[in-house]
Motif scaffolding. Sequence first.
Motif, mmCIF file in Angstrom:
data_model
loop_
_atom_site.group_PDB
_atom_site.id
_atom_site.type_symbol
_atom_site.label_atom_id
_atom_site.label_comp_id
_atom_site.label_asym_id
_atom_site.label_seq_id
_atom_site.Cartn_x
_atom_site.Cartn_y
_atom_site.Cartn_z
ATOM 1 N N GLU A 42 21.811 -21.961 -48.630
ATOM 2 C CA GLU A 42 20.585 -21.205 -48.872
ATOM 3 C C GLU A 42 19.407 -22.168 -48.839
ATOM 4 O O GLU A 42 19.501 -23.273 -49.371
ATOM 5 N N GLY A 43 18.319 -21.737 -48.231
ATOM 6 C CA GLY A 43 17.099 -22.555 -48.196
ATOM 7 C C GLY A 43 15.931 -21.612 -48.085
ATOM 8 O O GLY A 43 15.582 -20.921 -49.039
ATOM 9 N N ALA A 44 15.342 -21.518 -46.889
ATOM 10 C CA ALA A 44 14.334 -20.499 -46.603
ATOM 11 C C ALA A 44 14.793 -19.787 -45.342
ATOM 12 O O ALA A 44 15.246 -20.418 -44.399
ATOM 13 N N GLY A 45 14.688 -18.457 -45.341
ATOM 14 C CA GLY A 45 15.197 -17.696 -44.198
ATOM 15 C C GLY A 45 16.606 -17.235 -44.460
ATOM 16 O O GLY A 45 17.078 -17.220 -45.596
ATOM 17 N N GLY A 46 17.307 -16.862 -43.392
ATOM 18 C CA GLY A 46 18.631 -16.256 -43.534
ATOM 19 C C GLY A 46 19.682 -17.229 -44.038
ATOM 20 O O GLY A 46 19.639 -18.425 -43.738
ATOM 21 N N ASN A 47 20.625 -16.702 -44.800
ATOM 22 C CA ASN A 47 21.733 -17.531 -45.298
ATOM 23 C C ASN A 47 22.551 -18.090 -44.137
ATOM 24 O O ASN A 47 22.858 -17.381 -43.181
ATOM 25 N N ILE A 48 22.927 -19.364 -44.253
ATOM 26 C CA ILE A 48 23.735 -20.019 -43.224
ATOM 27 C C ILE A 48 25.196 -20.035 -43.675
ATOM 28 O O ILE A 48 25.495 -20.422 -44.804
ATOM 29 N N GLY A 49 26.096 -19.584 -42.798
ATOM 30 C CA GLY A 49 27.531 -19.717 -43.060
ATOM 31 C C GLY A 49 28.022 -20.997 -42.388
ATOM 32 O O GLY A 49 27.558 -21.343 -41.303
ATOM 33 N N VAL A 50 28.950 -21.706 -43.030
ATOM 34 C CA VAL A 50 29.444 -22.973 -42.481
ATOM 35 C C VAL A 50 30.966 -22.989 -42.542
ATOM 36 O O VAL A 50 31.550 -22.685 -43.586
ATOM 37 N N SER A 51 31.608 -23.358 -41.422
ATOM 38 C CA SER A 51 33.040 -23.642 -41.436
ATOM 39 C C SER A 51 33.197 -25.158 -41.359
ATOM 40 O O SER A 51 32.631 -25.794 -40.465
ATOM 41 N N VAL A 52 33.941 -25.729 -42.298
ATOM 42 C CA VAL A 52 34.140 -27.177 -42.350
ATOM 43 C C VAL A 52 35.626 -27.470 -42.372
ATOM 44 O O VAL A 52 36.374 -26.850 -43.143
ATOM 45 N N GLY A 53 36.071 -28.411 -41.539
ATOM 46 C CA GLY A 53 37.486 -28.761 -41.537
ATOM 47 C C GLY A 53 37.784 -29.817 -40.496
ATOM 48 O O GLY A 53 36.859 -30.449 -39.963
ATOM 49 N N PRO A 54 39.080 -29.985 -40.160
ATOM 50 C CA PRO A 54 39.485 -31.055 -39.245
ATOM 51 C C PRO A 54 38.884 -30.948 -37.843
ATOM 52 O O PRO A 54 38.735 -31.969 -37.161
ATOM 53 N N ASP A 55 38.542 -29.740 -37.383
ATOM 54 C CA ASP A 55 37.934 -29.593 -36.049
ATOM 55 C C ASP A 55 36.444 -29.918 -36.044
ATOM 56 O O ASP A 55 35.821 -29.966 -34.977
ATOM 57 N N GLY A 56 35.863 -30.059 -37.215
ATOM 58 C CA GLY A 56 34.430 -30.315 -37.300
ATOM 59 C C GLY A 56 33.702 -29.175 -38.000
ATOM 60 O O GLY A 56 34.283 -28.502 -38.855
ATOM 61 N N ILE A 57 32.459 -28.958 -37.575
ATOM 62 C CA ILE A 57 31.591 -28.004 -38.278
ATOM 63 C C ILE A 57 31.105 -26.925 -37.320
ATOM 64 O O ILE A 57 30.768 -27.188 -36.162
ATOM 65 N N LEU A 58 31.098 -25.705 -37.814
ATOM 66 C CA LEU A 58 30.517 -24.560 -37.096
ATOM 67 C C LEU A 58 29.516 -23.920 -38.051
ATOM 68 O O LEU A 58 29.820 -23.769 -39.238
ATOM 69 N N ILE A 59 28.329 -23.577 -37.542
ATOM 70 C CA ILE A 59 27.369 -22.893 -38.411
ATOM 71 C C ILE A 59 27.024 -21.512 -37.859
ATOM 72 O O ILE A 59 27.026 -21.287 -36.648
ATOM 73 N N ALA A 100 32.585 -8.658 -28.224
ATOM 74 C CA ALA A 100 33.190 -9.522 -29.239
ATOM 75 C C ALA A 100 33.664 -10.818 -28.614
ATOM 76 O O ALA A 100 33.925 -10.879 -27.401
ATOM 77 N N VAL A 101 33.760 -11.849 -29.429
ATOM 78 C CA VAL A 101 34.314 -13.122 -28.978
ATOM 79 C C VAL A 101 34.985 -13.780 -30.181
ATOM 80 O O VAL A 101 34.588 -13.531 -31.321
ATOM 81 N N SER A 102 36.023 -14.560 -29.924
ATOM 82 C CA SER A 102 36.685 -15.278 -31.009
ATOM 83 C C SER A 102 36.574 -16.780 -30.797
ATOM 84 O O SER A 102 36.682 -17.257 -29.664
ATOM 85 N N VAL A 103 36.361 -17.507 -31.874
ATOM 86 C CA VAL A 103 36.391 -18.964 -31.836
ATOM 87 C C VAL A 103 37.555 -19.391 -32.732
ATOM 88 O O VAL A 103 37.600 -19.007 -33.906
ATOM 89 N N PHE A 104 38.515 -20.118 -32.146
ATOM 90 C CA PHE A 104 39.650 -20.596 -32.936
ATOM 91 C C PHE A 104 39.296 -21.986 -33.426
ATOM 92 O O PHE A 104 39.178 -22.930 -32.628
ATOM 93 N N PHE A 105 39.092 -22.115 -34.726
ATOM 94 C CA PHE A 105 38.436 -23.317 -35.253
ATOM 95 C C PHE A 105 38.877 -23.561 -36.689
ATOM 96 O O PHE A 105 38.957 -22.620 -37.483
ATOM 97 N N ASN A 106 39.171 -24.811 -36.987
ATOM 98 C CA ASN A 106 39.595 -25.181 -38.344
ATOM 99 C C ASN A 106 40.748 -24.307 -38.837
ATOM 100 O O ASN A 106 40.785 -23.884 -39.999
ATOM 101 N N GLY A 107 41.691 -24.021 -37.915
ATOM 102 C CA GLY A 107 42.924 -23.339 -38.309
ATOM 103 C C GLY A 107 42.814 -21.846 -38.528
ATOM 104 O O GLY A 107 43.721 -21.242 -39.108
ATOM 105 N N GLU A 108 41.712 -21.232 -38.072
ATOM 106 C CA GLU A 108 41.615 -19.779 -38.238
ATOM 107 C C GLU A 108 40.867 -19.152 -37.065
ATOM 108 O O GLU A 108 40.160 -19.837 -36.327
ATOM 109 N N GLU A 109 41.042 -17.839 -36.926
ATOM 110 C CA GLU A 109 40.264 -17.108 -35.929
ATOM 111 C C GLU A 109 38.939 -16.674 -36.561
ATOM 112 O O GLU A 109 38.922 -16.005 -37.595
#
Length: 299
Positions: A43-60, A148-157
């Motif tokens: 949370e900061g200013a503007g829309g909430n950012i979702g983050v995936s963090v894990g062995p594959d790296g980071i997705l926002i 729709a599209v799927s990103v397989f990342f950090n062990g999940e769809e």
Amino acid sequence: MKNQLLILAAFILCLGVTPTYAQDWSKVEIKATKVAGNVYMLEGAGGNIGVSVGPDGILIVDDQFAPLADKIKAALKTLGEGKLKFVLNTHYHGDHTGGNVVFGPDAPIIAQTNVRKRLSEEQRSKFFNRTTPPSPKEALPVITFDQAVSVFFNGEEIKVIHFPRGHTDGDSVIFFHGSNVVHMGDDFFNGKFPVVDLEAGGDVEGMTKNVGDIIRQLPAGVKVIPGHGPLSDVEGLKAFHRMLTGTTEIVRKRMAAGNTLDQIKTEGLPEEWKSWGSGFINTDRWLELIYNSLSAKRP
Ligand SMILES: [Zn+2]
């Protein structure tokens, strides 16, 4: 010449290019919250950012405003050492895509077809009193999809699904299946009346239908990240859906009884919905959005 430049600068400000977002970025703090599984929320200013963090790296998911990009990068560093690999945009609004210009050169941006289309063109909005110029190339999504599209990342769809005619015509909702988290984008303002961008293909009844459909498919215990407002859950999303349904029904009945928008505003809404008007959209503006959305579909 200098005077002319000043006049031009003043004119641009009057056009509303910046005032809605004009603020002191130095005062904004980025707060990170663990949501569940691999997923965090910033949370900061503007829309909430979702983050995936894990062995594959980071997705926002979304990236707020460009002037906050350094602070967002610093916050991401505290969550994991991995590199930024993907950026998802839930919709085209500048408080969710402003950071694209900084993050785009680092990682591919993925969004629904209409997001790229709208970011590529000048956007004039009467509602926001703002004209937004076309985004530079590096800020545009480079991977687009219709449904729709799927990103397989950090062990999940991570499934990105388009919901048409809601907050805009290019909304996506992001389902982190393994972590049991959903990012709703601006199809969920937690505890506040939402913006519905009617000029960009948004629709109050469409948003209501989409939120209802999503609630029916959400698994038990899922954590729900709203576009704006604090982290929530299915109960919070259900309360938002009840508000959408209830307030729309009131306006629909009054319109059927021949009331004008002014009469509808004068009558207002029952006490039950009062606290929802304390955000960007107050009760009058919300009634106007419902009225305009319903009117647009009348024969
Ligand atoms: Zn928005």
